[in-house]
Design a protein around this motif. Structure first.
Motif, PDB file in Angstrom:
ATOM      1  N   MET A  95       0.656  -1.233  -0.118  1.00  0.00           N
ATOM      2  CA  MET A  95      -0.253   0.396   0.120  1.00  0.00           C
ATOM      3  C   MET A  95       0.909   1.260  -0.025  1.00  0.00           C
ATOM      4  O   MET A  95       0.228   2.700  -0.630  1.00  0.00           O
ATOM      5  CB  MET A  95      -0.903  -0.260   1.399  1.00  0.00           C
ATOM      6  CG  MET A  95      -0.035  -0.211   2.582  1.00  0.00           C
ATOM      7  SD  MET A  95      -1.630  -0.246   4.171  1.00  0.00           S
ATOM      8  CE  MET A  95      -3.222   1.292   3.892  1.00  0.00           C
ATOM      9  N   ASN A 137      -1.429  -4.716   3.347  1.00  0.00           N
ATOM     10  CA  ASN A 137      -1.519  -4.249   4.684  1.00  0.00           C
ATOM     11  C   ASN A 137      -0.372  -4.693   5.487  1.00  0.00           C
ATOM     12  O   ASN A 137      -0.870  -5.363   6.333  1.00  0.00           O
ATOM     13  CB  ASN A 137      -2.692  -3.876   4.730  1.00  0.00           C
ATOM     14  CG  ASN A 137      -3.019  -2.595   6.193  1.00  0.00           C
ATOM     15  OD1 ASN A 137      -1.303  -2.584   6.722  1.00  0.00           O
ATOM     16  ND2 ASN A 137      -3.427  -2.616   6.309  1.00  0.00           N
ATOM     17  N   ASN A 181       0.302  -2.182   8.395  1.00  0.00           N
ATOM     18  CA  ASN A 181       0.371  -1.495   9.665  1.00  0.00           C
ATOM     19  C   ASN A 181      -0.792  -2.548  11.086  1.00  0.00           C
ATOM     20  O   ASN A 181      -0.823  -2.419  11.595  1.00  0.00           O
ATOM     21  CB  ASN A 181      -0.407  -0.571   9.466  1.00  0.00           C
ATOM     22  CG  ASN A 181       0.796   0.097   8.440  1.00  0.00           C
ATOM     23  OD1 ASN A 181       1.817  -0.378   9.169  1.00  0.00           O
ATOM     24  ND2 ASN A 181       0.067   1.401   8.117  1.00  0.00           N
ATOM     25  N   SER A 204      -5.673   0.582  11.224  1.00  0.00           N
ATOM     26  CA  SER A 204      -6.252   0.567   9.628  1.00  0.00           C
ATOM     27  C   SER A 204      -7.320   1.875  10.267  1.00  0.00           C
ATOM     28  O   SER A 204      -7.991   2.363   9.400  1.00  0.00           O
ATOM     29  CB  SER A 204      -5.970  -0.224   8.883  1.00  0.00           C
ATOM     30  OG  SER A 204      -4.809  -1.229   8.587  1.00  0.00           O
ATOM     31  N   MET A 226      -2.889   5.712   0.302  1.00  0.00           N
ATOM     32  CA  MET A 226      -2.764   4.645   1.013  1.00  0.00           C
ATOM     33  C   MET A 226      -4.611   4.570   0.959  1.00  0.00           C
ATOM     34  O   MET A 226      -4.468   3.027   0.429  1.00  0.00           O
ATOM     35  CB  MET A 226      -2.220   4.564   2.490  1.00  0.00           C
ATOM     36  CG  MET A 226      -1.280   4.954   3.097  1.00  0.00           C
ATOM     37  SD  MET A 226      -0.987   5.086   4.114  1.00  0.00           S
ATOM     38  CE  MET A 226      -0.748   3.500   5.248  1.00  0.00           C
ATOM     39  N   LYS A 257      -6.733   1.381  -1.846  1.00  0.00           N
ATOM     40  CA  LYS A 257      -7.714  -0.051  -2.083  1.00  0.00           C
ATOM     41  C   LYS A 257      -9.100   0.620  -2.700  1.00  0.00           C
ATOM     42  O   LYS A 257      -9.780  -0.642  -2.767  1.00  0.00           O
ATOM     43  CB  LYS A 257      -8.819   0.318  -0.014  1.00  0.00           C
ATOM     44  CG  LYS A 257      -6.760   0.077   0.847  1.00  0.00           C
ATOM     45  CD  LYS A 257      -7.761  -0.626   2.008  1.00  0.00           C
ATOM     46  CE  LYS A 257      -8.560   0.055   2.900  1.00  0.00           C
ATOM     47  NZ  LYS A 257      -9.322   0.363   4.502  1.00  0.00           N
ATOM     48  N   VAL A 274      -7.764  -7.122   0.868  1.00  0.00           N
ATOM     49  CA  VAL A 274      -6.789  -6.632   0.883  1.00  0.00           C
ATOM     50  C   VAL A 274      -5.209  -8.186   2.055  1.00  0.00           C
ATOM     51  O   VAL A 274      -6.494  -8.351   3.100  1.00  0.00           O
ATOM     52  CB  VAL A 274      -6.901  -5.253   2.266  1.00  0.00           C
ATOM     53  CG1 VAL A 274      -5.564  -5.027   2.568  1.00  0.00           C
ATOM     54  CG2 VAL A 274      -7.392  -3.966   1.490  1.00  0.00           C
ATOM     55  N   VAL A 323      -3.036  -8.994   5.139  1.00  0.00           N
ATOM     56  CA  VAL A 323      -2.997  -8.023   6.466  1.00  0.00           C
ATOM     57  C   VAL A 323      -1.836  -8.483   7.522  1.00  0.00           C
ATOM     58  O   VAL A 323      -2.345  -9.803   7.372  1.00  0.00           O
ATOM     59  CB  VAL A 323      -4.165  -7.929   7.264  1.00  0.00           C
ATOM     60  CG1 VAL A 323      -3.835  -6.721   8.256  1.00  0.00           C
ATOM     61  CG2 VAL A 323      -5.790  -6.690   6.632  1.00  0.00           C
TER      62      VAL A 323
END
Length: 293
Positions: free
Chosen positions: A90, A112, A114, A119, A167, A171, A177, A179
């Motif tokens: 991302m 992602n 993070n 998020s 970011m 999406k 996504v 993660v």
């Protein structure tokens, strides 16, 4: 991203890691070991246009890294290879638009790294804009719509709001996504994130590295060799050494680094501190003395 590609290959998927000449050096040995184990994984090196030098470009993007010079060679490669699926970080903000405009009709998945909590916070700040209701950058505001009461100030938000916006835009129109988290770590926020996103929770992907060789190959080379660290550790009593690391994404100001250094010195505790060269080679006398400890 590298760990995830290797993990995919271990489950039988054919994985290709797209990289630049210099960046590929940091993980090619791990990929070679996977190939020797029978995994279908390879590295594809991007070739630059004549007028652009991408040889030293680091593809391990951060929120402020500009890797847009890779757009042209990436699009050329994708048109040649026509993959079945594309996964991109991302933080490569330009990648979503570039891939979607190719009209390859290939699922595009965003990675992602993070976690779900960060998020959800970022999404709700973008959606509800609670930071615009306070008068001072130090006045706290509550992030609405979260499972827990989370208070922030504008001073704690990224100064580069365009990065957060990009970011979020990455999406849009994506197939889903991935993660880098796990349900056991943040169950409430996994559930909340999946309410608004088609997501697969696949982490922590670093756990794929089981062997000593794989663990040693991760990241950039340390300024201190492994044997020196082990020899030093062997001089210390068991369970007596602190390990301090803020990860590869965090960027600490020089003042913050010095405050941490003062605290470590005052603790009189043996420690190993993994830190970037935030002083750009200009070592302060205090840090030099601290290193001698």
């Amino acid at each position: 991203m590298i760990d995830m590609a290797r993990m995919f290959a271990s489950h039988g998927a054919k994985s290709t890691i797209i990289s630049t000449p210099k960046h590929s050096l940091s993980f090619r040995e791990s990929v070679f070991r996977d190939q020797q184990s029978g995994h279908s994984i390879s590295i594809e090196i991007l070739r630059s246009p004549d007028d652009v030098d991408i040889s030293d470009t680091d593809m391990s993007a951060t929120p402020v890294t500009d890797t847009s010079m890779l757009e042209v060679p990436l699009k050329k490669l994708l048109l040649q290879r026509k993959p079945d699926c594309i996964v991109h970080d991302m933080f490569h903000h330009w990648a979503a638009h570039a891939i979607d405009n190719l009209e390859l009709d290939v699922p595009r998945i965003v990675f992602n790294g993070n976690g779900c909590f960060a998020s959800c916070v970022r999404e709700n700040i973008s959606r509800f804009k609670p930071h615009e209701t306070v008068d001072s950058k130090y006045e706290p505001f509550v992030v609405p719509g979260l499972v827990d009461r989370i208070e922030l100030t504008r001073s704690q938000l990224p100064a580069f709001q365009f990065v957060a916006d990009n970011m979020q835009k990455s999406k849009e129109n994506c197939y889903g996504v991935l993660v880098n988290s796990c349900y056991e770590l943040e169950p409430a926020y996994v559930e909340q994130f999946k309410k608004h996103n088609k997501a697969w929770i696949v982490g922590p992907v670093s756990l794929y590295n089981r062997s000593i060789a794989d663990k040693a190959d991760r990241g950039k080379k340390s300024a201190v060799d492994e044997q020196t660290i082990l020899n030093w550790l062997n001089t210390k009593p068991p369970n007596s050494v602190l390990f301090i690391s803020f990860g590869s994404v965090a960027r600490l100001a020089q003042e913050q680094v010095l405050e941490i250094a003062h605290g470590l010195q005052a603790s009189n505790q043996p420690f190993i501190w993994v830190i970037r060269d935030v002083f750009k080679g200009e070592k302060t006398e205090f840090l030099v003395d601290l290193k001698r400890r």
